[in-house]
Design a protein around this motif. Structure first.
Motif, PDB file in Angstrom:
ATOM      1  N   ILE A  98      52.043  32.281  44.475  1.00 24.82           N
ATOM      2  CA  ILE A  98      52.995  32.993  45.351  1.00 24.82           C
ATOM      3  C   ILE A  98      53.728  34.059  44.519  1.00 24.82           C
ATOM      4  N   TYR A  99      54.148  33.659  43.314  1.00 26.55           N
ATOM      5  CA  TYR A  99      54.869  34.610  42.454  1.00 26.55           C
ATOM      6  C   TYR A  99      53.957  35.741  41.964  1.00 26.55           C
ATOM      7  N   GLU A 100      52.661  35.460  41.849  1.00 26.68           N
ATOM      8  CA  GLU A 100      51.734  36.490  41.338  1.00 26.68           C
ATOM      9  C   GLU A 100      51.421  37.593  42.346  1.00 26.68           C
ATOM     10  N   GLN A 101      51.849  37.374  43.593  1.00 21.78           N
ATOM     11  CA  GLN A 101      51.368  38.279  44.643  1.00 21.78           C
ATOM     12  C   GLN A 101      51.740  39.739  44.409  1.00 21.78           C
ATOM     13  N   SER A 102      52.899  39.959  43.843  1.00 23.12           N
ATOM     14  CA  SER A 102      53.294  41.341  43.577  1.00 23.12           C
ATOM     15  C   SER A 102      52.265  42.010  42.650  1.00 23.12           C
ATOM     16  N   ASP A 103      51.884  41.308  41.591  1.00 23.09           N
ATOM     17  CA  ASP A 103      50.931  41.893  40.624  1.00 23.09           C
ATOM     18  C   ASP A 103      49.536  42.052  41.208  1.00 23.09           C
ATOM     19  N   VAL A 104      49.083  41.050  41.956  1.00 23.26           N
ATOM     20  CA  VAL A 104      47.689  41.155  42.438  1.00 23.26           C
ATOM     21  C   VAL A 104      47.568  42.194  43.561  1.00 23.26           C
ATOM     22  N   ILE A 105      48.649  42.364  44.310  1.00 23.85           N
ATOM     23  CA  ILE A 105      48.613  43.447  45.311  1.00 23.85           C
ATOM     24  C   ILE A 105      48.571  44.795  44.579  1.00 23.85           C
ATOM     25  N   ALA A 106      49.370  44.915  43.533  1.00 24.46           N
ATOM     26  CA  ALA A 106      49.340  46.165  42.745  1.00 24.46           C
ATOM     27  C   ALA A 106      47.930  46.399  42.204  1.00 24.46           C
ATOM     28  N   ASP A 107      47.268  45.339  41.733  1.00 24.77           N
ATOM     29  CA  ASP A 107      45.881  45.484  41.243  1.00 24.77           C
ATOM     30  C   ASP A 107      44.945  45.929  42.361  1.00 24.77           C
ATOM     31  N   THR A 108      45.152  45.343  43.545  1.00 26.77           N
ATOM     32  CA  THR A 108      44.276  45.657  44.683  1.00 26.77           C
ATOM     33  C   THR A 108      44.443  47.124  45.117  1.00 26.77           C
ATOM     34  N   LEU A 109      45.645  47.645  44.925  1.00 25.42           N
ATOM     35  CA  LEU A 109      45.900  49.048  45.298  1.00 25.42           C
ATOM     36  C   LEU A 109      45.417  50.031  44.219  1.00 25.42           C
ATOM     37  N   MET A 110      45.291  49.520  43.000  1.00 26.48           N
ATOM     38  CA  MET A 110      45.073  50.410  41.858  1.00 26.48           C
ATOM     39  C   MET A 110      43.817  51.282  41.991  1.00 26.48           C
ATOM     40  N   GLY A 111      44.007  52.560  41.828  1.00 24.01           N
ATOM     41  CA  GLY A 111      42.883  53.507  41.889  1.00 24.01           C
ATOM     42  C   GLY A 111      42.391  53.781  43.304  1.00 24.01           C
ATOM     43  N   ARG A 112      43.038  53.163  44.281  1.00 19.33           N
ATOM     44  CA  ARG A 112      42.555  53.323  45.659  1.00 19.33           C
ATOM     45  C   ARG A 112      43.471  54.202  46.518  1.00 19.33           C
ATOM     46  N   LEU A 113      44.574  54.648  45.917  1.00 19.17           N
ATOM     47  CA  LEU A 113      45.502  55.482  46.693  1.00 19.17           C
ATOM     48  C   LEU A 113      45.625  56.865  46.065  1.00 19.17           C
ATOM     49  N   SER A 114      45.398  57.898  46.874  1.00 19.33           N
ATOM     50  CA  SER A 114      45.832  59.227  46.434  1.00 19.33           C
ATOM     51  C   SER A 114      47.021  59.563  47.335  1.00 19.33           C
ATOM     52  N   ASP A 115      47.590  60.755  47.229  1.00 15.13           N
ATOM     53  CA  ASP A 115      48.763  61.044  48.059  1.00 15.13           C
ATOM     54  C   ASP A 115      48.420  61.062  49.543  1.00 15.13           C
ATOM     55  N   SER A 116      47.193  61.496  49.857  1.00 12.61           N
ATOM     56  CA  SER A 116      46.904  61.697  51.280  1.00 12.61           C
ATOM     57  C   SER A 116      45.663  60.955  51.767  1.00 12.61           C
TER      58      SER A 116
END
Ligand code: M6R
Length: 359
Positions: A13-31
């Protein structure tokens, strides 16, 4: 390996912040959303999405269906794999068949993937385990990056699945031109806020520890919510059932008066999900009806709710999806603390296996 946490579930449960950040990594540009692993051709000629899964993965699929229809403007249906495989379903070639699984090995879900492949449908798997059976079979894969999940009660896998789905709806929205560019940009900036919104604070955890004392006995729990908060209610109820062995059901808030409200009395505990940014007034009046029938109410909201016996305040934020993620943390921790008070083995609940590889 529990690194100071009492249980793997708590650590996860506590790790969720980090693993969500990992899941987003490299997958978001501004638009736009970037999925290097996807070929855009996968979506050519697709007019429908069918999502299929079991358990918690089914709940994330159900959550996704609201987003696909709202943002990608694409017809979406959701199926429980163990039902789908035996009901002679009609599968049309313009359907993208999506299976969701933490393990990639769940027997019923794997079987539905085989059925879809045999019917000639395009297939996509959202999975946490690379090289699993589903990943090997599907035409395309998006990996959630939750890391190894040890707790039988799934938490961080769910969080990363919903994150992937949110991204995928925006990715498809861009392809289909179904959302304005500024709305996609706004939502990408919201996605960037998710890791912070799921950070567990000491204050929140301590409050839930205290509050759990009230909820150990009684004849059952209703978790209620509207729209995408209904699948979150289902997930909250499943978490509680799995590790506390208390009877809990998730319901759409508006469904109460069609039968379930007959159970209301002080020994019936209602966990009410009251997001400020989605159908607040409607949901509130459903909770008031339960309160008027003396159900014990635990409300989760950013807006103070004086009819509640217990009130769990989440942060003021800009959008219902951020409320979704923060409420997810609350229902997971509440289940955990009730189970701990009951003296249960949170990580090894009775009668359950982590991966259901037989029917
Ligand atoms: O590995 P999968 O995501 O395919 O597993 C599906 C379910 O068996 C799983 O989510 C189960 O419901 C969990 N115990 C829920 O906490």
């Amino acid at each position: 390996q529990k690194e100071g946490y009492r249980f793997f579930m708590e650590k996860e449960i506590y790790e969720q912040s980090d693993v969500i950040a990992d899941t987003l990594m490299g997958r978001l540009s501004d638009s736009e959303i970037i999925f290097d692993e996807l070929d855009k051709e996968l979506f050519n000629g697709i007019n429908e999405i069918k999502l299929c899964a079991c358990g918690t993965s089914y709940h994330s699929a159900l959550s996704a269906s609201y987003l696909f229809e709202r943002y990608s403007k694409i017809k979406t249906s959701v199926e429980i794999a163990s039902e789908f495989r035996y009901r002679e379903p009609i599968m049309t070639q313009d359907t993208l068949f999506v299976v969701i699984s933490q393990s990639g090995e769940t027997a019923d879900t794997l079987e539905t993937l085989k059925m879809a492949k045999n019917a000639g449908l395009k297939t996509l798997v959202i999975c946490n385990v690379d090289n699993s059976s589903m990943v090997r079979l599907a035409d395309a894969t998006i990996l959630t990056r939750a890391g190894i999940e040890k707790g039988v009660a799934s938490t961080k896998a769910f969080a990363t699945q919903v994150t992937v789905f949110w991204m995928l709806t925006l990715y498809i929205a861009k392809l289909r031109n179904s959302l304005k560019e500024e709305e996609i940009i706004r939502q990408i900036s919201l996605l960037r806020e998710v890791p912070a919104s799921v950070k567990v604070t000491d204050q929140m955890h301590e409050k839930l520890k205290r509050l759990s004392k009230r909820y150990l006995h009684g004849h059952g729990f209703f978790f209620i919510g509207r729209d995408i908060f209904f699948p979150l209610a289902l997930e909250g109820a499943l978490k509680l059932k799995e590790i506390s062995y208390l009877h809990a059901e998730g319901y759409p808030s508006g469904e109460m008066k069609h039968g379930p409200i007959a159970l209301a009395d002080p020994e019936l505990f209602t966990i009410a999900l009251l997001p400020e940014h989605l159908h607040y007034e409607k949901s509130k009046s459903n909770v008031e009806e339960l309160s008027a029938r003396d159900s014990t109410i635990c409300a989760i909201s950013s807006i103070e709710f004086d009819k509640a016996d217990d009130f769990i305040q989440i942060s003021k934020c800009k959008d219902y999806m951020l409320e979704f993620f923060e409420m997810m943390i609350v229902v997971q921790l509440l289940s955990l603390e009730i189970s701990v008070r009951l003296g249960n083995d949170v990580d090894m609940p009775r009668n359950l296996a982590k991966s259901v590889t037989v029917e």
